[in-house]
Motif scaffolding. Sequence first.
Motif, PDB file in Angstrom:
ATOM      1  N   VAL A   1      -5.776  -0.100  -7.100  1.00 51.81           N
ATOM      2  CA  VAL A   1      -5.160   0.919  -6.242  1.00 51.81           C
ATOM      3  C   VAL A   1      -4.326   0.212  -5.171  1.00 51.81           C
ATOM      4  CG1 VAL A   1      -5.587   2.844  -4.665  1.00 51.81           C
ATOM      5  CG2 VAL A   1      -7.144   2.440  -6.598  1.00 51.81           C
ATOM      6  N   ILE A   2      -3.038   0.504  -5.145  1.00 52.79           N
ATOM      7  CA  ILE A   2      -2.148  -0.121  -4.157  1.00 52.79           C
ATOM      8  C   ILE A   2      -1.595   0.971  -3.242  1.00 52.79           C
ATOM      9  CG2 ILE A   2      -0.113  -1.599  -3.821  1.00 52.79           C
ATOM     10  CD1 ILE A   2      -0.577  -2.627  -6.678  1.00 52.79           C
ATOM     11  N   GLN A   3      -1.860   0.822  -1.946  1.00 53.16           N
ATOM     12  CA  GLN A   3      -1.405   1.835  -0.979  1.00 53.16           C
ATOM     13  C   GLN A   3      -0.663   1.190   0.184  1.00 53.16           C
ATOM     14  OE1 GLN A   3      -5.213   3.993  -0.337  1.00 53.16           O
ATOM     15  NE2 GLN A   3      -4.266   5.666  -1.489  1.00 53.16           N
ATOM     16  N   ASN A   4      -0.246  -0.042  -0.010  1.00 51.96           N
ATOM     17  CA  ASN A   4       0.496  -0.754   1.033  1.00 51.96           C
ATOM     18  C   ASN A   4       1.996  -0.518   0.813  1.00 51.96           C
ATOM     19  OD1 ASN A   4       2.151  -3.188   1.817  1.00 51.96           O
ATOM     20  ND2 ASN A   4       0.241  -3.636   2.904  1.00 51.96           N
ATOM     21  N   LYS A   5       2.627   0.084   1.812  1.00 52.69           N
ATOM     22  CA  LYS A   5       4.013   0.532   1.647  1.00 52.69           C
ATOM     23  C   LYS A   5       4.970  -0.620   1.289  1.00 52.69           C
ATOM     24  CE  LYS A   5       7.224   3.623   3.825  1.00 52.69           C
ATOM     25  NZ  LYS A   5       7.696   4.291   4.998  1.00 52.69           N
ATOM     26  N   GLU A   6       4.822  -1.734   2.014  1.00 53.70           N
ATOM     27  CA  GLU A   6       5.721  -2.884   1.755  1.00 53.70           C
ATOM     28  C   GLU A   6       5.502  -3.411   0.329  1.00 53.70           C
ATOM     29  OE1 GLU A   6       3.920  -2.858   4.868  1.00 53.70           O
ATOM     30  OE2 GLU A   6       5.745  -1.863   5.593  1.00 53.70           O
ATOM     31  N   LYS A   7       4.237  -3.484  -0.063  1.00 51.25           N
ATOM     32  CA  LYS A   7       3.913  -3.984  -1.404  1.00 51.25           C
ATOM     33  C   LYS A   7       4.527  -3.069  -2.480  1.00 51.25           C
ATOM     34  CE  LYS A   7       1.689  -6.776  -4.106  1.00 51.25           C
ATOM     35  NZ  LYS A   7       1.956  -8.204  -4.072  1.00 51.25           N
ATOM     36  N   LEU A   8       4.467  -1.769  -2.231  1.00 56.06           N
ATOM     37  CA  LEU A   8       5.000  -0.814  -3.212  1.00 56.06           C
ATOM     38  C   LEU A   8       6.522  -0.944  -3.323  1.00 56.06           C
ATOM     39  CD1 LEU A   8       2.769   2.282  -2.349  1.00 56.06           C
ATOM     40  CD2 LEU A   8       2.603   0.803  -4.359  1.00 56.06           C
ATOM     41  N   GLN A   9       7.181  -1.111  -2.172  1.00 58.72           N
ATOM     42  CA  GLN A   9       8.639  -1.313  -2.183  1.00 58.72           C
ATOM     43  C   GLN A   9       8.972  -2.593  -2.953  1.00 58.72           C
ATOM     44  OE1 GLN A   9      11.012   0.617  -1.097  1.00 58.72           O
ATOM     45  NE2 GLN A   9       9.858   2.127   0.074  1.00 58.72           N
ATOM     46  N   TYR A  10       8.179  -3.607  -2.714  1.00 60.28           N
ATOM     47  CA  TYR A  10       8.396  -4.910  -3.342  1.00 60.28           C
ATOM     48  C   TYR A  10       8.251  -4.804  -4.866  1.00 60.28           C
ATOM     49  CZ  TYR A  10       7.816  -9.952  -4.089  1.00 60.28           C
ATOM     50  OH  TYR A  10       7.959 -11.245  -4.512  1.00 60.28           O
ATOM     51  N   ILE A  11       7.214  -4.086  -5.302  1.00 60.27           N
ATOM     52  CA  ILE A  11       6.983  -3.927  -6.752  1.00 60.27           C
ATOM     53  C   ILE A  11       8.178  -3.234  -7.407  1.00 60.27           C
ATOM     54  CG2 ILE A  11       5.560  -2.666  -8.457  1.00 60.27           C
ATOM     55  CD1 ILE A  11       3.123  -3.341  -6.686  1.00 60.27           C
ATOM     56  N   SER A  12       8.691  -2.208  -6.739  1.00 56.77           N
ATOM     57  CA  SER A  12       9.863  -1.514  -7.289  1.00 56.77           C
ATOM     58  C   SER A  12      11.067  -2.458  -7.329  1.00 56.77           C
ATOM     59  CB  SER A  12      10.198  -0.273  -6.446  1.00 56.77           C
ATOM     60  OG  SER A  12      11.406   0.296  -6.904  1.00 56.77           O
ATOM     61  N   ALA A  13      11.305  -3.171  -6.232  1.00 52.71           N
ATOM     62  CA  ALA A  13      12.484  -4.050  -6.152  1.00 52.71           C
ATOM     63  C   ALA A  13      12.406  -5.149  -7.214  1.00 52.71           C
ATOM     64  CB  ALA A  13      12.584  -4.649  -4.753  1.00 52.71           C
ATOM     65  N   LYS A  14      11.239  -5.758  -7.364  1.00 52.92           N
ATOM     66  CA  LYS A  14      11.080  -6.855  -8.344  1.00 52.92           C
ATOM     67  C   LYS A  14      11.217  -6.334  -9.777  1.00 52.92           C
ATOM     68  CE  LYS A  14      10.516 -10.743  -6.304  1.00 52.92           C
ATOM     69  NZ  LYS A  14      11.423 -11.861  -6.619  1.00 52.92           N
ATOM     70  N   SER A  15      10.659  -5.138 -10.026  1.00 52.15           N
ATOM     71  CA  SER A  15      10.800  -4.542 -11.365  1.00 52.15           C
ATOM     72  C   SER A  15      12.285  -4.349 -11.668  1.00 52.15           C
ATOM     73  CB  SER A  15      10.101  -3.179 -11.440  1.00 52.15           C
ATOM     74  OG  SER A  15       8.763  -3.276 -11.062  1.00 52.15           O
ATOM     75  N   LYS A  16      13.007  -3.858 -10.671  1.00 51.07           N
ATOM     76  CA  LYS A  16      14.434  -3.563 -10.872  1.00 51.07           C
ATOM     77  C   LYS A  16      15.246  -4.825 -11.149  1.00 51.07           C
ATOM     78  CE  LYS A  16      16.555  -0.532  -8.362  1.00 51.07           C
ATOM     79  NZ  LYS A  16      17.010  -0.013  -7.067  1.00 51.07           N
ATOM     80  N   GLU A  17      14.867  -5.930 -10.519  1.00 52.32           N
ATOM     81  CA  GLU A  17      15.592  -7.190 -10.782  1.00 52.32           C
ATOM     82  C   GLU A  17      15.542  -7.513 -12.272  1.00 52.32           C
ATOM     83  OE1 GLU A  17      14.533  -9.389  -6.568  1.00 52.32           O
ATOM     84  OE2 GLU A  17      14.192 -10.504  -8.416  1.00 52.32           O
ATOM     85  N   LEU A  18      14.364  -7.341 -12.874  1.00 52.48           N
ATOM     86  CA  LEU A  18      14.237  -7.633 -14.315  1.00 52.48           C
ATOM     87  C   LEU A  18      14.896  -6.543 -15.159  1.00 52.48           C
ATOM     88  CD1 LEU A  18      10.635  -9.089 -14.656  1.00 52.48           C
ATOM     89  CD2 LEU A  18      12.790 -10.286 -14.419  1.00 52.48           C
ATOM     90  N   MET A  19      14.773  -5.282 -14.703  1.00 51.51           N
ATOM     91  CA  MET A  19      15.401  -4.185 -15.453  1.00 51.51           C
ATOM     92  C   MET A  19      16.917  -4.397 -15.535  1.00 51.51           C
ATOM     93  SD  MET A  19      13.190  -1.069 -13.799  1.00 51.51           S
ATOM     94  CE  MET A  19      14.317   0.245 -14.202  1.00 51.51           C
ATOM     95  N   ALA A  20      17.479  -4.938 -14.471  1.00 49.13           N
ATOM     96  CA  ALA A  20      18.943  -5.138 -14.413  1.00 49.13           C
ATOM     97  C   ALA A  20      19.424  -6.120 -15.479  1.00 49.13           C
ATOM     98  CB  ALA A  20      19.334  -5.621 -13.020  1.00 49.13           C
TER      99      ALA A  20
END
Length: 184
Positions: free
Chosen positions: A50-69
């Motif tokens: 369970v992840i509820q840390n806002k910065e961590k969640l933003q980071y996960i999205s940003a890092k996922s997007k780097e690979l998606m790109a």
Amino acid sequence: MNEVLKTLKSRRSIRAYLPDQISDEELQAILEAGIYAPTAHNDQPWHFTVIQNKEKLQYISAKSKELMAESKIEWIKNMGLNTKVNILYNAPTLIIVSGKKDAVAPKVDCSAAIENMLIAAESLNIGSVWLGLVTFFFQLEDEMKNLDIPEGYEPYYGVAFGYKASEKNLTAPKRNLDVINYIK
Ligand SMILES: Cc1cc2nc3c(=O)[nH]c(=O)nc-3n(C[C@H](O)[C@H](O)[C@H](O)COP(=O)(O)O)c2cc1C
């Protein structure tokens, strides 16, 4: 129609959330629903992060997007490159569901747990969306070490949860009903 059937039909993938965190009681009810799913051989081969840390969640999205790109699949690439996209839809809670690799059917079991959690969330009027795209983040071994997923378990999917940004009922994507045959 009974309440369970109503909830099953009214659940939609929610892609806009309020910033407020869901309560711990709601979170526990959702997790418990997951844990009560059926499993092959009663293995119960899952782990929930369970992840509820806002910065961590933003980071996960940003890092996922780097690979998606870098994806060869056009729509995934475009999502990765789109600065407006957050692949978690800014939901305040992400649950990563991992399965015990040597169980009989861990991915099936984890998927059953996920569906139970989606339905439980809807029954509490909490929005949710099953997330396959977060698997891009799972490819980053060094990042995944920080999530303390137990040895022998593999992350399969993420699920985002949060209060719905809109109370408007979403229309279900059209279902193909021509998928049944009967032998009597
Ligand atoms: C395995 C799986 C992966 C999914 N991954 C994503 C995702 O990464 N992002 C997303 O917005 N929706 C994702 N979805 C949600 C589907 O798009 C959604 O369930 C489908 O369009 C039907 O809409 P409904 O959930 O409102 O009935 C996923 C669903 C499943 C079952």
